[in-house]
Design a protein around this motif. Structure first.
Motif, PDB file in Angstrom:
ATOM      1  N   ASP A 116      -6.853  33.610  19.756  1.00 52.22           N
ATOM      2  CA  ASP A 116      -6.479  33.433  18.451  1.00 52.22           C
ATOM      3  C   ASP A 116      -7.139  31.783  18.090  1.00 52.22           C
ATOM      4  O   ASP A 116      -6.592  30.887  18.236  1.00 52.22           O
ATOM      5  N   SER A 117      -8.411  31.900  17.338  1.00 52.25           N
ATOM      6  CA  SER A 117      -8.908  30.560  17.265  1.00 52.25           C
ATOM      7  C   SER A 117      -8.968  30.045  15.758  1.00 52.25           C
ATOM      8  O   SER A 117      -9.369  30.769  15.126  1.00 52.25           O
ATOM      9  N   ASN A 118      -8.241  29.045  15.751  1.00 53.94           N
ATOM     10  CA  ASN A 118      -7.840  28.625  14.352  1.00 53.94           C
ATOM     11  C   ASN A 118      -8.502  27.225  14.154  1.00 53.94           C
ATOM     12  O   ASN A 118      -8.865  26.378  14.929  1.00 53.94           O
ATOM     13  N   TYR A 119      -8.884  26.936  13.035  1.00 51.63           N
ATOM     14  CA  TYR A 119      -9.530  25.777  12.586  1.00 51.63           C
ATOM     15  C   TYR A 119      -8.837  25.242  11.059  1.00 51.63           C
ATOM     16  O   TYR A 119      -8.858  25.974  10.135  1.00 51.63           O
ATOM     17  N   VAL A 120      -8.243  23.966  11.290  1.00 48.03           N
ATOM     18  CA  VAL A 120      -7.697  23.414   9.985  1.00 48.03           C
ATOM     19  C   VAL A 120      -8.524  22.090   9.791  1.00 48.03           C
ATOM     20  O   VAL A 120      -8.176  21.277  10.593  1.00 48.03           O
ATOM     21  N   PRO A 121      -9.249  21.949   8.649  1.00 49.93           N
ATOM     22  CA  PRO A 121      -9.907  20.848   8.369  1.00 49.93           C
ATOM     23  C   PRO A 121      -8.871  19.595   8.115  1.00 49.93           C
ATOM     24  O   PRO A 121      -7.906  19.806   7.460  1.00 49.93           O
ATOM     25  N   GLY A 122      -9.589  18.583   8.372  1.00 50.68           N
ATOM     26  CA  GLY A 122      -8.624  17.213   8.060  1.00 50.68           C
ATOM     27  C   GLY A 122      -9.484  16.097   7.346  1.00 50.68           C
ATOM     28  O   GLY A 122     -10.763  16.208   7.535  1.00 50.68           O
ATOM     29  N   TRP A 123      -8.838  15.143   6.724  1.00 53.33           N
ATOM     30  CA  TRP A 123      -9.508  13.986   6.305  1.00 53.33           C
ATOM     31  C   TRP A 123      -8.766  12.692   6.579  1.00 53.33           C
ATOM     32  O   TRP A 123      -7.514  12.593   6.643  1.00 53.33           O
ATOM     33  N   ASP A 124      -9.527  11.652   6.928  1.00 53.95           N
ATOM     34  CA  ASP A 124      -9.035  10.204   7.123  1.00 53.95           C
ATOM     35  C   ASP A 124      -9.096   9.671   5.620  1.00 53.95           C
ATOM     36  O   ASP A 124     -10.518   9.534   5.254  1.00 53.95           O
ATOM     37  N   CYS A 125      -7.957   8.984   5.216  1.00 57.12           N
ATOM     38  CA  CYS A 125      -7.933   8.648   3.866  1.00 57.12           C
ATOM     39  C   CYS A 125      -7.660   7.187   3.808  1.00 57.12           C
ATOM     40  O   CYS A 125      -7.982   6.450   2.582  1.00 57.12           O
ATOM     41  N   HIS A 126      -7.153   6.496   4.608  1.00 60.64           N
ATOM     42  CA  HIS A 126      -6.634   5.133   4.457  1.00 60.64           C
ATOM     43  C   HIS A 126      -7.684   4.250   4.564  1.00 60.64           C
ATOM     44  O   HIS A 126      -8.819   4.650   5.391  1.00 60.64           O
ATOM     45  N   VAL A 550      -0.906   2.958   6.088  1.00 59.97           N
ATOM     46  CA  VAL A 550       0.469   3.081   6.452  1.00 59.97           C
ATOM     47  C   VAL A 550       1.038   1.888   7.038  1.00 59.97           C
ATOM     48  O   VAL A 550       0.318   1.094   7.802  1.00 59.97           O
ATOM     49  N   PRO A 551       2.192   1.216   6.402  1.00 63.51           N
ATOM     50  CA  PRO A 551       2.537   0.081   7.408  1.00 63.51           C
ATOM     51  C   PRO A 551       3.048  -0.284   8.507  1.00 63.51           C
ATOM     52  O   PRO A 551       3.465   1.167   9.061  1.00 63.51           O
ATOM     53  N   ASN A 605      17.684 -11.135   4.139  1.00 59.19           N
ATOM     54  CA  ASN A 605      17.315 -12.619   4.242  1.00 59.19           C
ATOM     55  C   ASN A 605      16.946 -12.826   5.647  1.00 59.19           C
ATOM     56  O   ASN A 605      16.421 -14.067   6.064  1.00 59.19           O
ATOM     57  N   GLU A 606      17.445 -12.055   6.503  1.00 63.80           N
ATOM     58  CA  GLU A 606      17.612 -12.300   8.043  1.00 63.80           C
ATOM     59  C   GLU A 606      16.119 -11.548   8.601  1.00 63.80           C
ATOM     60  O   GLU A 606      15.551 -12.103   9.428  1.00 63.80           O
ATOM     61  N   TRP A 607      16.112 -10.240   8.136  1.00 65.40           N
ATOM     62  CA  TRP A 607      15.396  -9.340   8.972  1.00 65.40           C
ATOM     63  C   TRP A 607      14.229  -9.180   7.865  1.00 65.40           C
ATOM     64  O   TRP A 607      14.669  -8.792   6.451  1.00 65.40           O
ATOM     65  N   HIS A 608      12.923  -9.111   8.101  1.00 64.70           N
ATOM     66  CA  HIS A 608      11.958  -9.301   7.403  1.00 64.70           C
ATOM     67  C   HIS A 608      11.046  -8.007   7.612  1.00 64.70           C
ATOM     68  O   HIS A 608      10.637  -7.592   8.701  1.00 64.70           O
ATOM     69  N   LYS A 609      10.642  -7.290   6.625  1.00 64.13           N
ATOM     70  CA  LYS A 609       9.675  -5.967   6.669  1.00 64.13           C
ATOM     71  C   LYS A 609       8.285  -6.626   7.026  1.00 64.13           C
ATOM     72  O   LYS A 609       7.915  -7.634   6.352  1.00 64.13           O
ATOM     73  N   VAL A 610       7.483  -5.781   7.914  1.00 68.97           N
ATOM     74  CA  VAL A 610       6.326  -6.145   8.206  1.00 68.97           C
ATOM     75  C   VAL A 610       5.280  -5.636   7.131  1.00 68.97           C
ATOM     76  O   VAL A 610       5.512  -4.406   6.976  1.00 68.97           O
ATOM     77  N   ASP A 611       4.455  -6.349   6.545  1.00 68.63           N
ATOM     78  CA  ASP A 611       3.689  -5.902   5.495  1.00 68.63           C
ATOM     79  C   ASP A 611       2.189  -5.452   5.925  1.00 68.63           C
ATOM     80  O   ASP A 611       1.278  -4.989   5.292  1.00 68.63           O
ATOM     81  N   ASP A 612       1.883  -5.897   7.102  1.00 66.47           N
ATOM     82  CA  ASP A 612       0.497  -5.495   7.684  1.00 66.47           C
ATOM     83  C   ASP A 612       0.462  -4.082   7.915  1.00 66.47           C
ATOM     84  O   ASP A 612       1.219  -3.442   8.299  1.00 66.47           O
ATOM     85  N   ILE A 613      -0.570  -3.463   7.627  1.00 67.88           N
ATOM     86  CA  ILE A 613      -0.811  -1.906   7.575  1.00 67.88           C
ATOM     87  C   ILE A 613      -1.430  -1.454   9.010  1.00 67.88           C
ATOM     88  O   ILE A 613      -1.794  -2.591   9.818  1.00 67.88           O
ATOM     89  N   LEU A 614      -1.326  -0.477   9.233  1.00 61.71           N
ATOM     90  CA  LEU A 614      -1.794  -0.065  10.900  1.00 61.71           C
ATOM     91  C   LEU A 614      -3.491   0.212  10.823  1.00 61.71           C
ATOM     92  O   LEU A 614      -3.738   0.490   9.606  1.00 61.71           O
ATOM     93  N   ASP A 615      -3.852  -0.141  12.088  1.00 62.62           N
ATOM     94  CA  ASP A 615      -5.191   0.420  12.011  1.00 62.62           C
ATOM     95  C   ASP A 615      -5.614   1.849  11.701  1.00 62.62           C
ATOM     96  O   ASP A 615      -4.582   2.763  12.174  1.00 62.62           O
ATOM     97  N   VAL A 616      -6.541   2.078  10.982  1.00 68.30           N
ATOM     98  CA  VAL A 616      -6.634   3.543  10.753  1.00 68.30           C
ATOM     99  C   VAL A 616      -6.858   4.407  12.060  1.00 68.30           C
ATOM    100  O   VAL A 616      -6.633   5.744  11.727  1.00 68.30           O
ATOM    101  N   TRP A 617      -7.571   3.582  13.190  1.00 66.86           N
ATOM    102  CA  TRP A 617      -7.514   4.427  14.139  1.00 66.86           C
ATOM    103  C   TRP A 617      -6.230   4.998  14.780  1.00 66.86           C
ATOM    104  O   TRP A 617      -6.076   6.146  15.505  1.00 66.86           O
TER     105      TRP A 617
END
Length: 1024
Positions: A116-126, A550-551, A605-617
């Motif tokens: 049962d050999s299946n192929y689902v194509p994908g794309w890198d978008c960021h 994605v952050p 005020n104490e906890w800050h979200k990280v706004d750097d995005i992730l390496d696309v890899w």
């Protein structure tokens, strides 16, 4: 359709549509063309692939071929080819075509092998390339990206990527790639972004994610950190300088008598010889890093000495009387560069624990900024191959420098250069000077540093060097190394379990190295390549200072010591993932997002979200988590290294440091094992001269153009005829050869179809009743069945192509078909030989077309439907047919190898006769064949040599033959004496025989042909 024998003769009336040629009849001049069983088919000789292929693509869509394949594979062991996502930002190129064709051949062949050999194509978008395009559009409109709300900017990036996905999807489908094109995966889908966020949170929870300040590869042009996989190396011309670091004394050291002593406490003055006035000389290709210098490295394996300048020009930077400490092996080169005409070696030096001054120490007006000691320390990366034998250590601008500086505990790593490539304002003398400008061109920093070194009398030489230097693969601009706070995934930290415990030695590096050993690498050398990369790689820099991605979806608070604490709360993480799944990662950047995710338990005020995005890899490395583990049609029971199902990753060889690499680390860090069982790598596509393709050179081969002129099957045939494990070449001449190969294969298929027009299942002949020649062909089919299955299973498509091409052109068209044309066209309906041949042709067809289908899906489908027309049928729903073991007959095959050797000698002799114009057609001949070898004589005695050699008669003699007989050096014991056939020419078969005319009802044909005519007449009367 015209059919010719190897001697060039055209059988009487051998044209499609039958009775159109009268030709040379017998005495009565009869036209027997309508009595011949000539090939009949509508399958065209000219393929017309550019027009025909789109029709077949539409048909596959109409009959839901992909859905039929999924239903046909249900319950079988799964073979999942997980698509390495191409980047959605441009038309596909020839490298894309190579990659997708290989994937499709794998999927189709594995299905035909029973999976049962299946192929689902994908794309890198960021990622940055898409951001860059949107920024270019902004600049063209006079807009400023920084003034646009980040969510609005991200939505424009999303729309841009979607547009290219639609374009690329159509281009990939045109290659004949079968897959779930209606439901691909894309890294920017909401479910994918949510899972990517969950994956980085897992690294936060297991303790591998941390923020640290290290030198990273930095793109000034793109204003972001880069990973090794995002860098390529190109020639670059750098300014080089030789710089003096004055020796000022020693650090504390352990002396021979034991104990830690300073120099003034030493008993043995020889331990601390005086180098007053001497300077350690370093060489660097990055003058701009000198302000960041904090140490010097030497090698314990290199011999050093103090050298005195004894002769130099008056205006020289290196002056008479100066003393330099250099590696012995490099001293002469250094003095040559410094234009020193004479020098003397004074004594050997042990650099251990030497301390120098910074070359800008004592500079007025800088507040003593550079007045610090510069220790000399051992470094295992130092050599005496080039330079001076010493390496200046700027820990903020290089990985080796940083690691050595930290290991030696020499102090705090300085920050000297900002994200825009400018020196920070706190760096005296150079504040605001640029290492590189926004276009990647050298700034004024090098010149400023050189000018300051000259003013301080610390420069002895300068030069230029052309060398390989890292560049961003996106902007193509050189990069720099700079110390900056980034987010890392640790390679050598023990991984924490959910309960907080850990096992010593259970690190990401250890898991990855262990996982590599359990993977099948195709070719096998891939294992060593990625193994070496994992062994030596630093911690993974996963943060990027951009907007489209994605952050790093975690919250942190400062601990007060320069480090941060990561918030680990399942409820917070669940809110993040849920929001991403319903709104996408844009939710992270909405107003009030921080408090929304923190809830009532924590304060923004104490906890800050990280706004750097992730390496696309990291994005693409996580694809297994939102495809293979989520989609029911992709889930595999792998039971790693032993499960019934397998997962393959297939990409170019550069992905050992890219997708293969990031997927391995991501999966091993979160699941403890690789996400794949098989990894196949292919090379790059070059032009016919082995050069990289370039628009400026004009050697680019676009797949769209090849398809437009020749068809996708030609590209596919080129791929499968090439050795994909190495770099491939393509160009006009190579494609011309490929087209010619295709033409021969197509003609073989066409002749098969035409001849099988006369096949009736009721006339099928059993193996035991078949002539030896037919049994030999079945034996070859059995051999090929094993070869084809093994080669497809091993992903050796070149071997499949070579085996099938040789069989079809050399063994079938040039031998078997030629030999059997007379029997097929002219034998009576009842002829066992004719019926056996048709039976064998049926078996040949049923295997050849299915074997070829993964490589030539359009041509195989067209061929299959020409014989088995069906509303919903397809060759791509047919598994490789089982081949009876009883077809194998090695003894028979050996006999036919001998017979074909004798045939070669006969054909050689006839060719000489034809060239001398003593005969025209081979049917005018009746050669005398002398065979002295008893075993060979026995083999050829068992067959009709006239039939095998396509002559009207042949005479076999068990002797050496006359001295002037025709011979071939590589076929000893065989000699041929040409002779003309005796008798009259048959008006139907064109054979020359003394028996022509012996049947009174048919005086112009042989008795064989007369019988055929009677049977045919009887059959026609019975049908009326």
């Amino acid at each position: 359709m015209t059919s010719r024998n190897s001697d060039g003769r055209t059988p009487k009336g051998a044209t499609e549509g039958a009775a159109t040629e009268a030709g040379e009849g017998g005495a009565q001049g009869h036209d027997y063309s309508s009595t011949l069983f000539l090939p009949q088919t509508d399958f065209p000789m000219r393929a017309g692939l550019p027009q025909r292929e789109p029709e077949l693509l539409a048909r596959w869509e109409r009959i839901d071929l992909y859905g039929q394949q999924r239903r046909a594979g249900a319950g079988k062991p799964r073979f999942v080819l997980h698509d390495g996502p191409p980047y959605a930002n441009g038309n596909i190129h020839i490298g894309h075509a190579l990659n997708k064709i290989l994937k499709d051949v794998v999927v189709r062949s594995q299905g035909a092998l029973g999976h049962d050999s299946n192929y689902v194509p994908g794309w890198d978008c960021h990622g940055l390339p898409i951001e860059w395009k949107i920024e270019e559009q902004y600049r063209a409109k006079g807009k400023n990206k920084d003034e646009v709300p980040v969510v609005e900017f991200r939505q424009e990036c999303r729309a841009f990527a979607q547009g290219w996905i639609d374009i690329q999807r159509a281009e990939f489908k045109r290659l004949g790639v079968e897959g779930d094109w209606s439901h691909p995966y894309v890294t920017m889908s909401y479910d994918a972004e949510a899972q990517i966020a969950r994956e980085i949170i897992k690294f936060a929870e297991n303790g591998l994610l941390y923020r640290g300040s290290k030198p990273v590869m930095w793109s000034v042009v793109e204003r972001t950190a880069l990973a090794e996989a995002e860098v390529e190396y190109h020639d670059h011309q750098s300014t080089t300088i030789f710089v003096k670091f004055p020796v000022t004394g020693y650090r504390e050291r352990v002396v021979a008598s034991g104990g830690l002593q300073a120099p003034d406490q030493a008993d043995d003055i020889h331990l601390f010889p005086s180098y007053e006035g001497a300077s350690v000389v370093i060489w660097t290709t990055t003058p701009w890093t000198i302000p960041g210098n904090r140490a010097i490295a030497f090698s314990k394996d290199v011999t050093y000495a103090v050298y005195e300048v004894t002769e130099a020009a008056a205006d020289n930077w290196a002056k008479v009387g100066e003393h330099f400490i250099l590696a012995d092996k490099l001293a002469a080169d250094v003095f040559k560069a410094a234009r020193v005409t004479a020098f003397e070696r004074r004594r050997e030096v042990d650099p251990t624990h030497l301390v120098c001054a910074h070359p800008l120490s004592g500079t007025e007006g800088v507040g003593g900024y550079y007045d610090f000691p510069v220790p000399v320390v051992p470094g295992d990366f130092v050599t005496d191959d080039t330079g001076t034998g010493f390496v200046h250590i700027a820990p903020g601008h290089g990985a080796d420098d940083f690691n050595l500086y930290i290991a030696e505990k020499l102090g705090e790593v300085p920050h000297t250069v900002g994200p825009d490539g400018r020196y920070y304002e706190h760096v005296p003398l150079f504040a605001g000077a640029r290492v590189m400008d926004d276009k990647g061109k050298d700034g004024d920093a090098n010149d400023a540093v050189i000018k300051a070194l000259l003013a301080a009398d610390r420069l002895i030489a300068r030069g230029r060097l052309k060398h390989q230097y890292p560049h961003s693969w996106r902007s193509k601009a050189p990069i720099i190394f700079r110390n900056t706070p980034q987010w890392f995934i640790a390679m050598d930290k023990d991984i924490a379990a959910t309960d907080g415990s850990s096992t010593e030695g259970d690190t990401l590096r250890a898991r990855a190295l262990g996982g590599i050993a359990g993977v099948q690498w195709v070719p096998a050398a891939g294992r060593n390549r990625i193994n070496g990369m994992i062994e030596n790689r630093p911690d993974w820099v996963v943060s990027r200072q951009r907007a489209w991605g994605v952050p790093i979806a975690v919250f942190v608070r400062d601990k007060g010591d320069g480090t941060v604490e990561i918030l680990k709360d399942e409820r917070v993480n669940a809110r993040i993932a849920a929001a991403f799944a319903s709104e996408g990662a844009d939710a992270w950047y909405q107003e009030g997002a921080a408090q929304r995710f923190l809830g009532t338990d924590y304060s923004a005020n104490e906890w800050h979200k990280v706004d750097d995005i992730l390496d696309v890899w990291f994005d693409s490395g996580s694809t297994h988590a939102f495809t293979l583990e989520v989609r029911e049609d992709l889930k595999a029971d792998r039971a790693f290294s032993g499960g019934p199902d397998r997962v393959m990753y297939l990409e170019g060889s550069d992905q050992h440091r890219g997708w293969f690499h990031s997927s391995l680390l991501e999966s091993c860090g979160t699941r403890g094992r690789p996400p794949y069982d098989v990894v196949l790598t292919h090379g790059f596509v070059l032009d016919e001269q082995g050069r990289k393709m370039s628009k400026s050179v004009g050697n680019v081969v676009a797949p769209q153009e090849v398809i437009k002129s020749s068809g996708a099957d030609i590209l596919r045939l080129w791929v499968c005829a090439s050795d994909y494990s190495d770099d491939l070449r393509i160009g006009p001449e190579i494609l011309k050869t490929t087209v010619e190969t295709y033409r021969k294969l197509r003609n073989t298929l066409r002749w098969l179809l035409g001849s099988l027009h006369h096949y009736r299942e009721a006339e099928r002949i059993a193996l035991a009743e078949m002539p030896a020649l037919e049994r030999m062909v079945l034996h070859r089919l059995a051999e090929l069945d094993k070869t084809v299955r093994e080669a497809y299973a091993a992903f050796d498509f070149k071997r499949v192509h070579a085996a099938l091409s040789a069989f079809m052109t050399t063994e079938l068209s040039a031998f078997y078909f030629d030999v059997r044309k007379d029997a097929l066209y002219c034998d009576p309906i009842s002829s066992v030989t004719r019926r056996a041949c048709l039976t064998v042709l049926d078996e040949v067809f049923n295997r050849l077309v299915v074997w070829l289908a993964p490589i030539l899906p359009f041509t195989a489908e067209e061929t299959w439907l020409a014989r088995f027309p069906s509303e919903a049928g397809s060759v791509h729903l047919i598994a490789f047919p089982d081949t009876p073991a009883k077809w194998r007959d090695e003894t028979l095959a050996d006999e036919w190898r001998k017979i074909r050797q004798v045939r070669r000698v006969v054909l050689g002799a006839l060719e000489v006769e034809r060239a001398a114009k003593r005969i025209g057609s081979s049917l005018e001949a009746a050669p005398v064949i002398h065979v002295s070898d008893p075993k060979l004589f026995a083999a050829v005695s068992a067959v009709d040599l006239a039939e095998v050699c396509i002559t009207s008669d042949a005479h076999l003699m068990p002797d050496e033959g006359p001295a002037d007989a025709f011979r071939l050096d590589d076929v000893p014991g065989v000699a041929v004496v040409p002779a003309r056939a005796q008798g009259h020419k048959c008006a139907r078969s064109w054979k020359i025989s003394p028996l022509v005319g012996t049947d009174p009802d048919y005086p112009d044909v042989t008795p064989r042909d007369a019988m055929a005519l009677r049977e045919l007449a009887h059959a026609r009367r019975a049908a009326e």
